[in-house]
Design a protein around this motif. Structure first.
Motif, PDB file in Angstrom:
ATOM      1  N   ARG A   1       0.810  -1.223   0.000  1.00 44.89           N
ATOM      2  CA  ARG A   1       0.000   0.000   0.000  1.00 44.89           C
ATOM      3  C   ARG A   1       0.841   1.271   0.000  1.00 44.89           C
ATOM      4  N   ASN A   2       2.118   1.144  -0.286  1.00 41.28           N
ATOM      5  CA  ASN A   2       2.974   2.322  -0.466  1.00 41.28           C
ATOM      6  C   ASN A   2       2.668   2.873  -1.860  1.00 41.28           C
ATOM      7  N   PHE A   3       1.548   3.572  -1.979  1.00 35.68           N
ATOM      8  CA  PHE A   3       0.898   3.804  -3.262  1.00 35.68           C
ATOM      9  C   PHE A   3       0.147   5.134  -3.167  1.00 35.68           C
ATOM     10  N   LEU A   4       0.480   6.058  -4.056  1.00 38.40           N
ATOM     11  CA  LEU A   4      -0.136   7.389  -4.050  1.00 38.40           C
ATOM     12  C   LEU A   4      -0.907   7.598  -5.349  1.00 38.40           C
ATOM     13  N   ILE A   5      -2.054   8.264  -5.254  1.00 42.27           N
ATOM     14  CA  ILE A   5      -2.895   8.513  -6.437  1.00 42.27           C
ATOM     15  C   ILE A   5      -3.240   9.999  -6.497  1.00 42.27           C
ATOM     16  N   PHE A   6      -2.921  10.619  -7.617  1.00 38.45           N
ATOM     17  CA  PHE A   6      -3.255  12.026  -7.874  1.00 38.45           C
ATOM     18  C   PHE A   6      -4.291  12.048  -9.004  1.00 38.45           C
ATOM     19  N   ARG A   7      -5.479  12.520  -8.732  1.00 43.09           N
ATOM     20  CA  ARG A   7      -6.518  12.616  -9.767  1.00 43.09           C
ATOM     21  C   ARG A   7      -6.608  14.063 -10.234  1.00 43.09           C
ATOM     22  N   LEU A   8      -6.520  14.255 -11.545  1.00 43.47           N
ATOM     23  CA  LEU A   8      -6.421  15.586 -12.142  1.00 43.47           C
ATOM     24  C   LEU A   8      -7.629  15.857 -13.029  1.00 43.47           C
ATOM     25  N   ASN A   9      -7.934  17.132 -13.197  1.00 41.73           N
ATOM     26  CA  ASN A   9      -8.933  17.498 -14.202  1.00 41.73           C
ATOM     27  C   ASN A   9      -8.651  18.908 -14.705  1.00 41.73           C
TER      28      ASN A   9
END
Length: 294
Positions: free
Chosen positions: A208-216
């Protein structure tokens, strides 16, 4: 029309082919379930929902997580808010050419994938059409999705320390924008108050060393996911940019312009994100390190 087909494209194509064929013959399970990972093309979720399937599209990387879905269905009749049994499992995919087309196996199966891939190719052959024509049709119906991976190689003990420093720096201060697109949301899968809950152990914590960036912005949707590789001395940044489906009345020229805009945007995001990532450890990109393959 001939070109290499990516793992993400194969995943979407085989998902659509199997689900559509079952729907056409009236053979879809009662509660059909389509499964994929957080870093596999979002086109799969659109395809699954179009055919009224239940969709699990946020798994961690690795087919043991697909296997866990089937086990949970077998043991409890549910996985999160998805209800069903292993018999309702239709297909599981991963961006690295991983395919699971039967619940009777609990790992990716190249034989299943090869056989399933042969069927749509055979269907296209009498018309003299390559598989890329099938992909183009999917893009028009469900939106054009472009997926790429940037490998940030960091070798040795210092590299391992720098990868940890990089992810921790993003956790502490996630960017507000990337390549001019606003970061609409940021998710750290190590956040035990988040959707994945408390750690189940050290292995779970590492995964879970996991990053998520959601862009718009600019009429587009985009996502950047960052994690250390589990097998190689590098961090992997998975980038996705997508459009809405081609609308009625949209000309070929306008559609191609929209797709070209996505291609340019994903290259801009790759360049910007690589620069941001390396800056966290006092480095700069090597010439051409951000160059995408197509």
């Amino acid at each position: 029309s001939y070109r290499a087909i990516t793992g993400n494209e194969i995943a979407a194509l085989l998902t659509h082919f199997k689900v559509s064929q079952l729907a056409r013959s009236g053979s879809l399970p009662k509660n059909p379930i389509v499964v994929t990972t957080e870093v596999t093309t979002g086109q799969i979720a659109r395809i699954g929902r179009h055919f009224e399937c239940q969709v699990i599209a946020d798994l961690l990387v690795g087919f043991k997580y697909h296997a866990d879905v089937i086990w949970q269905l077998e043991s409890t009749g549910q996985f999160g808010d998805v209800r069903g049994t292993p018999a309702d499992f239709v297909i599981g995919t991963e961006e690295s050419h991983g395919i699971l087309a039967t619940p009777h196996l609990r790992d990716k199966a190249s034989a299943c994938g090869a056989l399933l891939r042969a069927e749509p190719a055979l269907g296209q052959k009498p018309q003299g059409r390559p598989l890329v024509d099938y992909l183009d049709a999917l893009n028009r119906q469900f939106g054009y999705f472009r997926n790429e991976v940037i490998n940030i190689v960091m070798t040795g003990l210092e590299g391992k320390q720098n990868m940890a420093k990089m992810l921790d720096a993003f956790r502490a201060a996630p960017p507000s924008s990337i390549a001019g697109l606003g970061v609409a949301s940021f998710e750290d899968l190590r956040d035990e108050s988040g959707r994945m809950g408390p750690f189940k152990g050290d292995t779970d914590k590492a995964a879970r060393n996991f990053l998520i960036f959601r862009l718009n912005g600019s009429g587009l949707e985009a996502k950047v996911s960052l994690r250390p590789s589990g097998t190689e001395p590098k961090a992997k940044a998975y980038i996705e940019v997508c459009s809405q489906p081609r609308g009625a009345g949209v000309t070929d020229e306008a559609w191609q312009a929209s797709c070209s805009k996505i291609d340019a945007t994903i290259q801009a995001i790759a360049t910007a994100f690589l620069t941001l990532a390396l800056a966290t450890v006092g480095q700069q990109p090597a010439p051409g390190a951000d160059k995408l393959s197509r």
